[in-house]
Design a protein around this motif. Structure first.
Motif, PDB file in Angstrom:
ATOM      1  N   THR A 117      -4.283  25.368  24.956  1.00 38.94           N
ATOM      2  CA  THR A 117      -3.472  24.382  25.653  1.00 38.94           C
ATOM      3  C   THR A 117      -3.226  23.133  24.808  1.00 38.94           C
ATOM      4  OG1 THR A 117      -4.533  25.118  27.697  1.00 38.94           O
ATOM      5  CG2 THR A 117      -3.290  23.038  27.791  1.00 38.94           C
ATOM      6  N   ASN A 118      -4.316  22.548  24.306  1.00 38.33           N
ATOM      7  CA  ASN A 118      -4.263  21.235  23.664  1.00 38.33           C
ATOM      8  C   ASN A 118      -4.037  21.284  22.162  1.00 38.33           C
ATOM      9  OD1 ASN A 118      -6.895  22.418  23.812  1.00 38.33           O
ATOM     10  ND2 ASN A 118      -7.738  20.562  22.942  1.00 38.33           N
ATOM     11  N   GLU A 122       0.376  22.641  22.877  1.00 40.56           N
ATOM     12  CA  GLU A 122       0.848  21.256  22.975  1.00 40.56           C
ATOM     13  C   GLU A 122       1.658  20.854  21.742  1.00 40.56           C
ATOM     14  OE1 GLU A 122      -0.725  16.651  23.496  1.00 40.56           O
ATOM     15  OE2 GLU A 122      -2.119  18.281  23.933  1.00 40.56           O
ATOM     16  N   THR A 123       1.184  21.225  20.559  1.00 36.25           N
ATOM     17  CA  THR A 123       1.891  20.844  19.335  1.00 36.25           C
ATOM     18  C   THR A 123       3.279  21.477  19.288  1.00 36.25           C
ATOM     19  OG1 THR A 123      -0.222  20.649  18.194  1.00 36.25           O
ATOM     20  CG2 THR A 123       1.743  20.781  16.812  1.00 36.25           C
ATOM     21  N   ARG A 126       5.496  19.595  21.698  1.00 34.69           N
ATOM     22  CA  ARG A 126       5.887  18.280  21.181  1.00 34.69           C
ATOM     23  C   ARG A 126       6.982  18.401  20.117  1.00 34.69           C
ATOM     24  NH1 ARG A 126       1.924  13.702  20.945  1.00 34.69           N
ATOM     25  NH2 ARG A 126       0.439  14.021  22.617  1.00 34.69           N
ATOM     26  N   THR A 144      -7.882  26.560  27.265  1.00 32.74           N
ATOM     27  CA  THR A 144      -8.522  25.961  26.103  1.00 32.74           C
ATOM     28  C   THR A 144     -10.027  25.975  26.301  1.00 32.74           C
ATOM     29  OG1 THR A 144      -8.387  24.143  24.520  1.00 32.74           O
ATOM     30  CG2 THR A 144      -8.419  23.536  26.862  1.00 32.74           C
ATOM     31  N   SER A 161      -6.955  19.975  29.287  1.00 32.30           N
ATOM     32  CA  SER A 161      -5.692  20.468  29.852  1.00 32.30           C
ATOM     33  C   SER A 161      -4.968  19.372  30.618  1.00 32.30           C
ATOM     34  CB  SER A 161      -5.951  21.666  30.770  1.00 32.30           C
ATOM     35  OG  SER A 161      -6.297  22.788  30.000  1.00 32.30           O
ATOM     36  N   THR A 164      -3.408  17.100  28.102  1.00 31.50           N
ATOM     37  CA  THR A 164      -2.193  17.707  27.550  1.00 31.50           C
ATOM     38  C   THR A 164      -1.028  17.547  28.520  1.00 31.50           C
ATOM     39  OG1 THR A 164      -3.289  19.277  26.089  1.00 31.50           O
ATOM     40  CG2 THR A 164      -1.117  19.908  26.892  1.00 31.50           C
ATOM     41  N   ASN A 167       0.050  13.973  28.397  1.00 35.68           N
ATOM     42  CA  ASN A 167       0.747  13.663  27.142  1.00 35.68           C
ATOM     43  C   ASN A 167       2.170  14.206  27.155  1.00 35.68           C
ATOM     44  OD1 ASN A 167      -1.520  12.458  26.000  1.00 35.68           O
ATOM     45  ND2 ASN A 167      -2.182  14.320  24.982  1.00 35.68           N
TER      46      ASN A 167
END
Length: 186
Positions: A117-118, A122-123, A126, A144, A161, A164, A167
């Motif tokens: 997840t993170n 996430e990357t 983003r 995660t 999570s 994330t 964010n």
């Protein structure tokens, strides 16, 4: 939501993440949700991208040639439109020009699911958001593991999570939602 230009990108759903070395994980239903998304996209003939992490770290279960590098059973028999590896977190920095592949097909948005997840999920969300894609993040189709910070304190997988989701939502990178919501809009 139009579906003609929406792909499903599935990140690092690999057997190596089943190893105890990773520690406690969250969301035991993630694999079932990933499979539900893949099945729905496959039934509708919508684009599916499968990405695998090809670790360069010695001893990693995610190294090419290791059993852990293989996809989990939930992805067996999937008709993927694109399959490729990466050595870093973002799928946009993998062995294939994902941005170019999506653009040449007129794909302007994607749903994201996978592991972790993170990190890689996430990357990728983003970077996708930075590139102008309409990103939908299926939070319950990710998982995660607990993680220690620089001071030795540990954040649980659920806390990571939640961070994330915050964010991605707060930063405007993605719409964070559930598998049920995504399937209801297909």
């Amino acid at each position: 939501m139009t579906t003609e230009n929406k792909a499903l990108i599935v990140i690092d759903v690999q057997r190596g993440f089943d190893k105890p070395v990773w520690g406690p994980r969250n969301n035991p239903g993630a694999e079932a949700n990933i499979k539900a998304l893949v099945d729905a996209y496959q039934e509708r003939g919508l684009p599916i991208v499968l990405v695998h992490h090809d670790s360069v770290k010695p001893g990693s279960s995610l190294r090419p040639g290791q059993e852990g590098n293989h996809f989990k059973p939930e992805l067996d028999g999937v008709r993927a439109d694109l399959v490729f590896g990466k050595k870093v977190n973002s799928a946009f920095h993998g062995d294939v020009d994902l941005d170019g592949w999506l653009k040449t097909r007129g794909i302007t948005s994607f749903v994201l699911a996978g592991i972790q997840t993170n990190f890689c999920c996430e990357t990728t969300a983003r970077v996708g958001g930075n590139l102008g894609y309409d990103v939908t993040f299926a939070l319950d189709a990710t998982f995660t593991f607990d993680l220690a910070g620089p001071d030795g304190s540990v954040l649980t997988a659920d806390e990571l999570s939640k961070a994330t989701a915050t964010n991605l939502h707060g930063g405007g990178f993605a719409t964070v939602t559930s598998t049920k919501e995504i399937l209801g809009r297909l």
